[in-house]
Design a protein around this motif. Structure first.
Motif, PDB file in Angstrom:
ATOM      1  N   LEU A 175      32.986  33.777  29.399  1.00  0.00           N
ATOM      2  CA  LEU A 175      34.375  33.805  28.945  1.00  0.00           C
ATOM      3  C   LEU A 175      34.628  34.983  28.009  1.00  0.00           C
ATOM      4  CD1 LEU A 175      36.912  32.114  29.398  1.00  0.00           C
ATOM      5  CD2 LEU A 175      36.385  30.881  27.289  1.00  0.00           C
ATOM      6  N   LEU A 176      33.673  35.293  27.148  1.00  0.00           N
ATOM      7  CA  LEU A 176      33.818  36.444  26.260  1.00  0.00           C
ATOM      8  C   LEU A 176      33.823  37.754  27.055  1.00  0.00           C
ATOM      9  CD1 LEU A 176      31.504  35.427  23.277  1.00  0.00           C
ATOM     10  CD2 LEU A 176      34.000  35.601  23.266  1.00  0.00           C
ATOM     11  N   MET A 177      33.003  37.838  28.094  1.00  0.00           N
ATOM     12  CA  MET A 177      32.976  39.050  28.921  1.00  0.00           C
ATOM     13  C   MET A 177      34.299  39.249  29.661  1.00  0.00           C
ATOM     14  SD  MET A 177      30.255  40.780  28.482  1.00  0.00           S
ATOM     15  CE  MET A 177      30.502  40.310  26.752  1.00  0.00           C
ATOM     16  N   VAL A 206      40.342  44.111  28.619  1.00  0.00           N
ATOM     17  CA  VAL A 206      40.597  45.327  27.843  1.00  0.00           C
ATOM     18  C   VAL A 206      40.428  46.561  28.728  1.00  0.00           C
ATOM     19  CG1 VAL A 206      39.743  46.754  25.942  1.00  0.00           C
ATOM     20  CG2 VAL A 206      40.005  44.296  25.628  1.00  0.00           C
ATOM     21  N   LEU A 207      39.429  46.554  29.584  1.00  0.00           N
ATOM     22  CA  LEU A 207      39.224  47.678  30.511  1.00  0.00           C
ATOM     23  C   LEU A 207      40.372  47.789  31.507  1.00  0.00           C
ATOM     24  CD1 LEU A 207      35.398  47.246  31.183  1.00  0.00           C
ATOM     25  CD2 LEU A 207      36.509  48.997  29.779  1.00  0.00           C
ATOM     26  N   ALA A 208      40.909  46.653  31.932  1.00  0.00           N
ATOM     27  CA  ALA A 208      42.064  46.674  32.833  1.00  0.00           C
ATOM     28  C   ALA A 208      43.270  47.288  32.141  1.00  0.00           C
ATOM     29  CB  ALA A 208      42.390  45.259  33.299  1.00  0.00           C
ATOM     30  N   LEU A 209      43.488  46.939  30.885  1.00  0.00           N
ATOM     31  CA  LEU A 209      44.604  47.502  30.128  1.00  0.00           C
ATOM     32  C   LEU A 209      44.424  49.004  29.937  1.00  0.00           C
ATOM     33  CD1 LEU A 209      47.173  47.224  28.445  1.00  0.00           C
ATOM     34  CD2 LEU A 209      45.732  46.623  26.495  1.00  0.00           C
ATOM     35  N   ALA A 210      43.197  49.429  29.626  1.00  0.00           N
ATOM     36  CA  ALA A 210      42.932  50.858  29.445  1.00  0.00           C
ATOM     37  C   ALA A 210      43.192  51.629  30.739  1.00  0.00           C
ATOM     38  CB  ALA A 210      41.494  51.067  28.980  1.00  0.00           C
ATOM     39  N   SER A 211      42.792  51.069  31.874  1.00  0.00           N
ATOM     40  CA  SER A 211      43.043  51.722  33.165  1.00  0.00           C
ATOM     41  C   SER A 211      44.531  51.808  33.461  1.00  0.00           C
ATOM     42  CB  SER A 211      42.336  50.953  34.286  1.00  0.00           C
ATOM     43  OG  SER A 211      40.936  50.937  34.095  1.00  0.00           O
ATOM     44  N   LYS A 246      44.107  51.660  40.721  1.00  0.00           N
ATOM     45  CA  LYS A 246      42.992  51.127  41.501  1.00  0.00           C
ATOM     46  C   LYS A 246      42.014  50.376  40.594  1.00  0.00           C
ATOM     47  CE  LYS A 246      39.182  52.455  44.539  1.00  0.00           C
ATOM     48  NZ  LYS A 246      38.488  53.580  45.231  1.00  0.00           N
ATOM     49  N   ASN A 247      41.569  51.034  39.526  1.00  0.00           N
ATOM     50  CA  ASN A 247      40.641  50.383  38.605  1.00  0.00           C
ATOM     51  C   ASN A 247      41.304  49.242  37.837  1.00  0.00           C
ATOM     52  OD1 ASN A 247      38.211  51.729  39.097  1.00  0.00           O
ATOM     53  ND2 ASN A 247      38.817  53.457  37.820  1.00  0.00           N
ATOM     54  N   THR A 248      42.622  49.335  37.638  1.00  0.00           N
ATOM     55  CA  THR A 248      43.330  48.227  36.995  1.00  0.00           C
ATOM     56  C   THR A 248      43.174  46.959  37.815  1.00  0.00           C
ATOM     57  OG1 THR A 248      44.962  49.710  35.995  1.00  0.00           O
ATOM     58  CG2 THR A 248      45.562  47.391  36.196  1.00  0.00           C
ATOM     59  N   VAL A 275      40.796  41.650  38.841  1.00  0.00           N
ATOM     60  CA  VAL A 275      40.083  40.725  39.724  1.00  0.00           C
ATOM     61  C   VAL A 275      38.756  40.311  39.087  1.00  0.00           C
ATOM     62  CG1 VAL A 275      38.949  40.497  41.967  1.00  0.00           C
ATOM     63  CG2 VAL A 275      41.197  41.593  41.806  1.00  0.00           C
ATOM     64  N   SER A 276      38.086  41.250  38.409  1.00  0.00           N
ATOM     65  CA  SER A 276      36.831  40.920  37.726  1.00  0.00           C
ATOM     66  C   SER A 276      37.064  39.876  36.635  1.00  0.00           C
ATOM     67  CB  SER A 276      36.209  42.180  37.122  1.00  0.00           C
ATOM     68  OG  SER A 276      35.915  43.138  38.117  1.00  0.00           O
ATOM     69  N   THR A 277      38.152  40.044  35.888  1.00  0.00           N
ATOM     70  CA  THR A 277      38.482  39.079  34.839  1.00  0.00           C
ATOM     71  C   THR A 277      38.759  37.709  35.441  1.00  0.00           C
ATOM     72  OG1 THR A 277      39.461  40.878  33.540  1.00  0.00           O
ATOM     73  CG2 THR A 277      39.994  38.628  32.874  1.00  0.00           C
ATOM     74  N   ALA A 278      39.511  37.689  36.535  1.00  0.00           N
ATOM     75  CA  ALA A 278      39.799  36.423  37.206  1.00  0.00           C
ATOM     76  C   ALA A 278      38.525  35.779  37.740  1.00  0.00           C
ATOM     77  CB  ALA A 278      40.798  36.649  38.338  1.00  0.00           C
ATOM     78  N   ALA A 279      37.607  36.600  38.266  1.00  0.00           N
ATOM     79  CA  ALA A 279      36.344  36.066  38.794  1.00  0.00           C
ATOM     80  C   ALA A 279      35.508  35.446  37.678  1.00  0.00           C
ATOM     81  CB  ALA A 279      35.555  37.179  39.483  1.00  0.00           C
ATOM     82  N   LEU A 280      35.456  36.098  36.527  1.00  0.00           N
ATOM     83  CA  LEU A 280      34.718  35.536  35.400  1.00  0.00           C
ATOM     84  C   LEU A 280      35.352  34.225  34.932  1.00  0.00           C
ATOM     85  CD1 LEU A 280      33.996  38.798  33.362  1.00  0.00           C
ATOM     86  CD2 LEU A 280      32.337  37.382  34.579  1.00  0.00           C
TER      87      LEU A 280
END
Length: 205
Positions: free
Chosen positions: A118-120, A126-131, A138-140, A145-150
């Motif tokens: 959950l912390l990850m 944050v990386l999605a926002l930076a992108s 694309k990276n956004t 999706v990575s955040t949703a998967a976690l």
């Protein structure tokens, strides 16, 4: 806009020349220059946008936009909600009577892994926002999706924990410990579920 800007500058320069010739400030001349259509249009344009931030949102008397203020209020209400739920759980976790208690049920390694996951998800968000701020759509989407998967991994661990607790004899109505535990973690799971749905919808759009 360029001709108007040049005309405005020429008008200001004329006032400065006249002030230099007279050796004093000609208040009538300054007032006439200030009433020029170009200058007044600039003032009106500034006033029209003074109440908006860089993103076009209306700025309140606090200096924050309505959107940002609403988000802070939402986060504050969430802190109060979970603060109350956690406090209630801490008060009643020892009241399990004859039913199973925390020491008999909790799997610390599993809970630690779930918390880490959950912390990850905060990091990937944050990386999605930076992108997004870089315009890298694309990276956004990848990070969303990575955040949703976690988040879904966390929900899977929570579901496994719930089912194992029920098999051990703990339910919402077993005792005060069970009631406060399932209400607290249930609200947490509901929040994560809503967050996962929102993230996936953002990734698709």
């Amino acid at each position: 806009r360029a001709p108007r800007r040049l005309e405005e500058l020429a008008r200001v320069e004329a006032v400065e020349v006249r002030v230099g010739r007279l050796g004093r400030v000609d208040e009538d001349e300054v007032e006439r220059a200030a009433r020029a259509p170009e200058v007044r249009a600039g003032v009106v344009h500034h006033d029209a946008h003074a109440g908006h931030d860089a993103h076009g949102a209306h700025v309140t008397s606090t200096g924050l936009s309505n959107n940002k203020l609403a988000m802070w209020l939402f986060l504050g209400s969430e802190c109060l909600l979970f603060g109350g739920l956690i406090s209630t759980y801490m008060l009643y976790r020892g009241r399990h009577g004859s039913g199973p208690g925390p020491s008999q049920l909790f799997d610390i390694p599993l809970t630690s892994v779930s918390s880490f996951v959950l912390l990850m998800s905060s990091l990937t968000m944050v990386l999605a926002l930076a992108s997004l701020q870089r315009g890298d759509h694309k990276n956004t989407r990848v990070w969303l999706v990575s955040t949703a998967a976690l988040g879904m991994v966390f929900l899977g661990g929570q579901f496994y924990e719930f089912t194992s607790f029920v098999h051990e004899g703990l339910s919402l109505s077993t005792n005060l410990f069970g009631s406060t535990f399932f209400v607290l973690t249930g609200f947490d799971g509901a929040h994560v579920s809503v967050g996962v749905l929102i993230l996936l919808s953002l990734a698709v759009v």
